[in-house]
Design a protein around this motif. Structure first.
Motif, PDB file in Angstrom:
ATOM      1  N   ILE A  82      31.722  36.986  25.617  1.00 38.95           N
ATOM      2  CA  ILE A  82      33.064  37.414  25.497  1.00 38.95           C
ATOM      3  C   ILE A  82      33.338  37.204  26.917  1.00 38.95           C
ATOM      4  CG2 ILE A  82      34.472  39.708  25.612  1.00 38.95           C
ATOM      5  CD1 ILE A  82      32.303  40.811  23.775  1.00 38.95           C
ATOM      6  N   VAL A  83      34.463  36.260  26.974  1.00 41.12           N
ATOM      7  CA  VAL A  83      34.851  35.834  28.326  1.00 41.12           C
ATOM      8  C   VAL A  83      35.798  36.823  29.101  1.00 41.12           C
ATOM      9  CG1 VAL A  83      35.996  33.939  29.559  1.00 41.12           C
ATOM     10  CG2 VAL A  83      34.593  33.328  27.483  1.00 41.12           C
ATOM     11  N   TYR A  84      36.650  37.319  28.317  1.00 39.85           N
ATOM     12  CA  TYR A  84      37.618  38.291  28.795  1.00 39.85           C
ATOM     13  C   TYR A  84      37.650  39.782  27.956  1.00 39.85           C
ATOM     14  CZ  TYR A  84      39.692  34.323  31.040  1.00 39.85           C
ATOM     15  OH  TYR A  84      39.897  33.259  31.751  1.00 39.85           O
ATOM     16  N   MET A  85      37.658  40.661  28.690  1.00 44.30           N
ATOM     17  CA  MET A  85      37.770  42.228  27.939  1.00 44.30           C
ATOM     18  C   MET A  85      38.152  43.129  28.923  1.00 44.30           C
ATOM     19  SD  MET A  85      34.254  43.952  26.573  1.00 44.30           S
ATOM     20  CE  MET A  85      34.101  45.130  25.272  1.00 44.30           C
ATOM     21  N   ASP A  86      38.796  43.798  28.260  1.00 43.51           N
ATOM     22  CA  ASP A  86      39.637  45.174  29.237  1.00 43.51           C
ATOM     23  C   ASP A  86      38.495  45.737  29.941  1.00 43.51           C
ATOM     24  OD1 ASP A  86      42.075  46.992  29.355  1.00 43.51           O
ATOM     25  OD2 ASP A  86      40.525  48.360  28.894  1.00 43.51           O
ATOM     26  N   GLU A  87      38.865  46.263  31.155  1.00 45.43           N
ATOM     27  CA  GLU A  87      38.005  46.681  32.309  1.00 45.43           C
ATOM     28  C   GLU A  87      37.453  48.151  31.596  1.00 45.43           C
ATOM     29  OE1 GLU A  87      37.721  48.238  36.769  1.00 45.43           O
ATOM     30  OE2 GLU A  87      39.733  47.041  36.123  1.00 45.43           O
ATOM     31  N   LYS A 141      28.984  44.177  19.568  1.00 50.67           N
ATOM     32  CA  LYS A 141      29.297  43.785  20.884  1.00 50.67           C
ATOM     33  C   LYS A 141      28.204  44.819  21.689  1.00 50.67           C
ATOM     34  CE  LYS A 141      33.518  45.939  20.725  1.00 50.67           C
ATOM     35  NZ  LYS A 141      33.900  45.988  19.359  1.00 50.67           N
ATOM     36  N   THR A 177      35.244  47.487  28.797  1.00 55.78           N
ATOM     37  CA  THR A 177      33.980  47.131  29.500  1.00 55.78           C
ATOM     38  C   THR A 177      33.228  48.451  30.026  1.00 55.78           C
ATOM     39  OG1 THR A 177      34.801  44.935  30.025  1.00 55.78           O
ATOM     40  CG2 THR A 177      32.777  45.446  31.501  1.00 55.78           C
TER      41      THR A 177
END
Length: 105
Positions: free
Chosen positions: A87-92, A58, A95
């Motif tokens: 990565i389209v969506y990731m926990d804030e 990542k 991130t």
């Protein structure tokens, strides 16, 4: 954010690359796995089973060029396959952690 995929010849090379990229903070962490792949033999026209070692790390999308340059410098003649998956969506919070723990751009 991306998942950098690096395909190498064996687990030793994978460990070497993962260590280098994490030390330089070009990837946050590395997952290493050995996969079975099947390729068509051009001569016999039959599928052949082979093994490949895959590193998944990542990182920030803007570090892709740095990763590419690091690999090209070290592996001039035998450049591993390198590509990225967004990565389209990731926990804030994850991130924020990833941004804080990878190289500054």
């Amino acid at each position: 954010m991306i998942l950098a995929h690096i395909i190498v010849r064996d687990k030793e090379q994978a460990m070497e690359i993962a260590s280098c990229l994490t030390r330089k903070k070009l990837i946050l962490n590395a997952g290493i796995s050995v996969k079975e792949v099947f390729e068509l033999n051009k001569r016999t026209k039959k599928l052949e089973r082979k093994e490949q070692t895959l590193i998944i790390g990542k990182t920030k999308a803007l570090l892709f060029a740095e990763i590419n340059n690091a690999l090209k410098t070290k592996y001039k003649e035998t450049m591993p396959w390198l590509y990225a998956i967004p990565i389209v969506y990731m926990d804030e919070e994850q991130t924020i952690f990833l941004r804080a723990n990878t190289a500054k751009i």
